[in-house]
Design an enzyme around this catalytic site. Sequence first.
Site, PDB file in Angstrom:
ATOM      1  N   CYS A  45       0.831  -1.216   0.000  1.00 21.22           N
ATOM      2  CA  CYS A  45       0.000   0.000   0.000  1.00 21.22           C
ATOM      3  C   CYS A  45       0.865   1.266   0.000  1.00 21.22           C
ATOM      4  CB  CYS A  45      -0.988  -0.060   1.157  1.00 21.22           C
ATOM      5  SG  CYS A  45      -2.437   0.928   0.836  1.00 21.22           S
ATOM      6  N   HIS A  54      -3.139  -5.085   1.911  1.00 20.81           N
ATOM      7  CA  HIS A  54      -2.432  -5.255   3.189  1.00 20.81           C
ATOM      8  C   HIS A  54      -2.355  -6.719   3.630  1.00 20.81           C
ATOM      9  CE1 HIS A  54      -2.190  -1.047   4.654  1.00 20.81           C
ATOM     10  NE2 HIS A  54      -3.211  -0.867   3.837  1.00 20.81           N
ATOM     11  N   GLU A  69      -0.585  -8.012   5.753  1.00 19.70           N
ATOM     12  CA  GLU A  69      -0.269  -8.109   7.180  1.00 19.70           C
ATOM     13  C   GLU A  69      -1.529  -8.026   8.043  1.00 19.70           C
ATOM     14  OE1 GLU A  69       0.056  -5.682   5.221  1.00 19.70           O
ATOM     15  OE2 GLU A  69      -0.275  -3.749   6.201  1.00 19.70           O
TER      16      GLU A  69
HETATM   17  N1  GLN Z   1      -3.701   6.377   0.938  1.00 18.76           N
HETATM   18  C1  GLN Z   1      -2.378   6.133   1.458  1.00 18.76           C
HETATM   19  C2  GLN Z   1      -1.327   6.893   0.632  1.00 18.76           C
HETATM   20  O1  GLN Z   1      -1.623   7.391  -0.414  1.00 18.76           O
HETATM   21  C3  GLN Z   1      -2.063   4.649   1.474  1.00 18.76           C
HETATM   22  C4  GLN Z   1      -3.037   3.934   2.359  1.00 18.76           C
HETATM   23  C5  GLN Z   1      -2.509   2.703   2.996  1.00 18.76           C
HETATM   24  O2  GLN Z   1      -1.281   2.484   3.079  1.00 18.76           O
HETATM   25  N2  GLN Z   1      -3.411   1.901   3.517  1.00 18.76           N
HETATM   26  O3  GLN Z   1      -0.226   6.981   1.069  1.00 18.76           O
END
Ligand code: GLN
Length: 192
Positions: free
Chosen positions: A77, A174, A176
Amino acid sequence: MKIGVLALQGDFAEHISMLKRIGVETVEVRLPKHLDGLDGLIMPGGESTTIGKLAVAYGLMDPLREFGKKHAVWGTCAGAIFLSKDVGRDQPLLELMDIKVQRNAFGRQVDSFEADLEIDELMKATGTEYPYHAVFIRAPIIESVSESAKVLSALEDGRIVAAQQGHLLATSFHPELTGDTRFHEYFISLAS
Ligand code: GLN
């Protein structure tokens, strides 16, 4: 096998517990010296702008780039955003992985969702046949991957959510936050 988890911001603690569950030694990475002797690095989800600003402040940008040239690095992410080459806006990026990413591509926090993904590479590597249940939280999508990178998984509408370029791995979701350790096992195989 020793794996570092970038511990500047975000859900690094959850990655550490996953790694412990599969019996891997872990190190919290906050400073360049913490990269010494690691076989791989995971960069967690969180807020990519915050992670980038802190990495600049702690002098981690070049050490991380050097590390990623030779070692396995996995961004989940926000970590995937930080790993990428292009997000179409100005923020600190490692630019290690030749992918273009769009932040918050599914909308706001309320638009977070879960999906079952059939990831052939992952099932093959772990000798399993059931889909991977993925959790998306204000997730990015991987808009495009260069020739040197390959798509590991896409949603039914074709939007890319996992990619790999040699020893570099990026996932929009994610791993994790589930009980499924297969993605962590897959990453360990890249780090070995
Ligand atoms: N929206 C976040 C970003 O742009 C990422 C979100 C996340 O890591 N769950 O950094």
